[in-house]
Design an enzyme around this catalytic site. Sequence first.
Site, mmCIF file in Angstrom:
data_model
loop_
_atom_site.group_PDB
_atom_site.id
_atom_site.type_symbol
_atom_site.label_atom_id
_atom_site.label_comp_id
_atom_site.label_asym_id
_atom_site.label_seq_id
_atom_site.Cartn_x
_atom_site.Cartn_y
_atom_site.Cartn_z
ATOM 1 N N LYS A 1 6.481 4.886 -1.590
ATOM 2 C CA LYS A 1 7.740 4.153 -1.745
ATOM 3 C C LYS A 1 8.529 4.161 -0.445
ATOM 4 O O LYS A 1 9.169 3.189 -0.082
ATOM 5 C CB LYS A 1 8.552 4.806 -2.861
ATOM 6 N N GLU B 1 6.745 -12.640 -0.373
ATOM 7 C CA GLU B 1 7.076 -11.552 -1.294
ATOM 8 C C GLU B 1 6.195 -11.621 -2.550
ATOM 9 O O GLU B 1 5.735 -10.596 -3.048
ATOM 10 C CB GLU B 1 8.570 -11.607 -1.647
ATOM 11 N N ASN C 1 6.698 18.139 4.824
ATOM 12 C CA ASN C 1 6.525 16.682 4.906
ATOM 13 C C ASN C 1 6.664 16.310 6.371
ATOM 14 O O ASN C 1 7.503 16.872 7.060
ATOM 15 C CB ASN C 1 7.631 15.933 4.163
ATOM 16 N N GLY C 2 5.904 15.310 6.807
ATOM 17 C CA GLY C 2 6.016 14.871 8.200
ATOM 18 C C GLY C 2 4.717 15.103 8.943
ATOM 19 O O GLY C 2 3.669 15.326 8.326
ATOM 20 N N HIS D 1 -3.520 -26.199 8.534
ATOM 21 C CA HIS D 1 -4.014 -25.616 9.781
ATOM 22 C C HIS D 1 -4.871 -24.383 9.531
ATOM 23 O O HIS D 1 -4.962 -23.512 10.399
ATOM 24 C CB HIS D 1 -2.831 -25.278 10.693
ATOM 25 N N TRP E 1 1.002 13.308 0.413
ATOM 26 C CA TRP E 1 0.379 12.013 0.750
ATOM 27 C C TRP E 1 -0.387 12.276 2.036
ATOM 28 O O TRP E 1 0.191 12.555 3.084
ATOM 29 C CB TRP E 1 1.467 10.963 0.957
ATOM 30 N N GLU F 1 -0.025 -5.527 -3.868
ATOM 31 C CA GLU F 1 0.372 -4.118 -3.993
ATOM 32 C C GLU F 1 -0.022 -3.513 -5.323
ATOM 33 O O GLU F 1 -0.504 -2.386 -5.375
ATOM 34 C CB GLU F 1 1.897 -3.977 -3.870
ATOM 35 N N CYS G 1 5.139 12.023 0.312
ATOM 36 C CA CYS G 1 5.254 13.448 0.022
ATOM 37 C C CYS G 1 6.580 13.718 -0.696
ATOM 38 O O CYS G 1 7.579 13.093 -0.391
ATOM 39 C CB CYS G 1 5.220 14.339 1.259
ATOM 40 N N ARG H 1 7.230 8.405 -4.925
ATOM 41 C CA ARG H 1 7.169 8.438 -3.470
ATOM 42 C C ARG H 1 5.747 8.218 -2.964
ATOM 43 O O ARG H 1 5.557 7.848 -1.802
ATOM 44 C CB ARG H 1 7.710 9.773 -2.950
ATOM 45 N N LYS I 1 3.674 -8.604 -3.639
ATOM 46 C CA LYS I 1 3.759 -7.944 -4.946
ATOM 47 C C LYS I 1 2.388 -7.942 -5.621
ATOM 48 O O LYS I 1 1.951 -6.939 -6.168
ATOM 49 C CB LYS I 1 4.765 -8.646 -5.874
HETATM 50 C C1 G6P Z 1 7.091 0.789 1.717
HETATM 51 C C2 G6P Z 1 7.299 0.422 0.262
HETATM 52 C C3 G6P Z 1 7.825 -1.000 0.151
HETATM 53 C C4 G6P Z 1 9.083 -1.164 0.991
HETATM 54 C C5 G6P Z 1 8.876 -0.721 2.438
HETATM 55 C C6 G6P Z 1 10.195 -0.624 3.186
HETATM 56 O O1 G6P Z 1 6.047 0.036 2.225
HETATM 57 O O2 G6P Z 1 6.094 0.563 -0.465
HETATM 58 O O3 G6P Z 1 8.128 -1.290 -1.198
HETATM 59 O O4 G6P Z 1 9.468 -2.499 0.973
HETATM 60 O O5 G6P Z 1 8.284 0.579 2.486
HETATM 61 O O6 G6P Z 1 10.977 0.375 2.604
HETATM 62 P P1 G6P Z 1 12.547 0.462 2.716
HETATM 63 O O7 G6P Z 1 12.915 1.680 1.940
HETATM 64 O O8 G6P Z 1 12.847 0.611 4.192
HETATM 65 O O9 G6P Z 1 13.114 -0.793 2.172
#
Ligand code: G6P
Length: 606
Positions: free
Chosen positions: A601, A479, A102-103, A502, A76, A486, A2, A27, A483
Amino acid sequence: MCGIVAYVGERSAAEVVVDGLRRLEYRGYDSSGVVVSPGAGADLRVVKRAGKLAALEGALVGHVLDGHLALGHTRWATHGRPSDANAHPHLSEDGRLAVIHNGIIENYLPLREALTASGHVFESETDSEVLVHLIEHDFAGDLAGAMRSALRQVLGAYALVAMHSDRDEVVAARATSPLVIGLGDGEQWLASDVPALLPYTRRVVYLLDGDVAVMTRAGVHITDLDGAIVDRPVEIIDWDAEAAEKGGYEHFMLKEIDEQPTVLQQTLGGRFRPDGLDVDLDLALDPTAIDRVVITAAGTASYAGMVGATMIESLARLSTTVEVASELRYRDPVMDARTLVIAVSQSGETIDTLEAVREAKRRGARTLAVLNVKGSSLSREVDDVLFVHAGPEIGVASTKAYMAMLAAFALLAIRLGRGRGTLSDERVAELVAGLRGLPHAVEEALATRDRVRVLAERMASARSALFLGRGVNVATAFEGALKLKEISYVHAEAYPMGEMKHGPIALIEPSVPVVAIATASARYDKTVANLQEVRARDGIVIAVASEGDEVIASHADEVIYVPRVMELLSPLVNVVPLQLLAYETALALGRDVDQPRNLAKSVTVE
Ligand code: G6P
């Protein structure tokens, strides 16, 4: 998650607010809306739409939204699917009061039932709408007073903003969800995050939990929930406006990947002691006062934590574990004053990470944040902060913040090791030389892009992909897989390479490419043996290998060469082609790289 923008001043408020929403798109959201007050007691004008901002902008064409006071919101969805009705702002029944939120209001159901019983008619399925009815119920000319009285009845998290057609002011309140006010001369802004303010002002005030702020053209007045005045400092943002612009790039993600050599210089800059035998991190922490380390984070930050754990264990000889914050916060963890809990976060607003830190503090642990955003909630809650200085990261898929976190962990591990006497001068000198060489090595790793683009064609038609790594590069595999999932939506799974036999080995077939981190390491021979096992089962191996490794080509179908660096620092170089692979695969599949579906984000609700 949001986005909130509000404005009061001489400019066209609707334009400022829509511009701000655009800057907060990263966001994550699925509907948006704007409300403008034409002034002089006239009814508020609202336009809201499900979908992307383009839908809202389309709907705004032809509307006269003149006015110098406006609120905007990107939603969101949590309670109620994305629809025009569920989008914010929510209006009171008389059309004179507007609220954005928001929240999550946790007790919205009983409140909604009580309000309905007393004659209020609800138009949406959201938890947020109870707020507009509560404020309307209590409003008798004092909007801040009505908001305070409404907030005394709700439980949960909020960044809440309201305006009334009779009042030339914006009123905002915060509990958990972030809000920052931008100060101007005769005008003020409000947003859930700094990038929305960057084109207009650098002078900001962060609201804290329990604050209620009244914003007028003349200035800002902040009180607590009981109406007592509180004083919040004015802070100056040192990010430049261009840092939050695409600067000629098609996507923020690629721009941020390309910025990584510079980001490393920022993270490392000024932190080596002149003799090159230690680092200055300005921490109050006494490295001899701790026996163990627990690293906690979410998403990409937790993979940075995995690398950090290996670095700390290896260099400072401290037992270190990593646990995702959403689990740690609800366990009954063993911690005491000799436990250092390190929270890793780009935004400093991830609710699970914040709550895990609060839990650690309740148990008496010492806390430290490896953090990007200054002024964020996390920065205020920990004993020590190690800022990573990555600058604003806008792409939802984190890249440069991850890189900066890894470099910050290397610095921290050196400091802890030096402080505990576990690192010789020679070893430190070697590590410092390795770190100083990283910006150049990462620059060279960026040159893999053309090679990666070709491989992305194969990835784009894959059913699934397997990412394997060993030691400090297990995290790189995780990672890389994250990526790819995502932003390209290609399913990917990551495993420690030795665990392949395994289970995941059952998945191997030509349509499931295996991306293997096979750079120079103490376990290189084991890695090669594992690659053979994949190929013996008709698996396709894409190896990330060290420049000069001529043997690897006979064990892999495709090789991506990266510069040779010391093993402990290799995740910083090895992740680069995997970031590019995800990016190029997403492009090949026509995905929305900077705003992948369903993702946010910064995840500020549970
Ligand atoms: C969300 C984002 C990720 C991020 C994670 C942690 O899932 O999409 O990209 O790694 O939050 O966010 P932070 O701001 O705590 O690193």
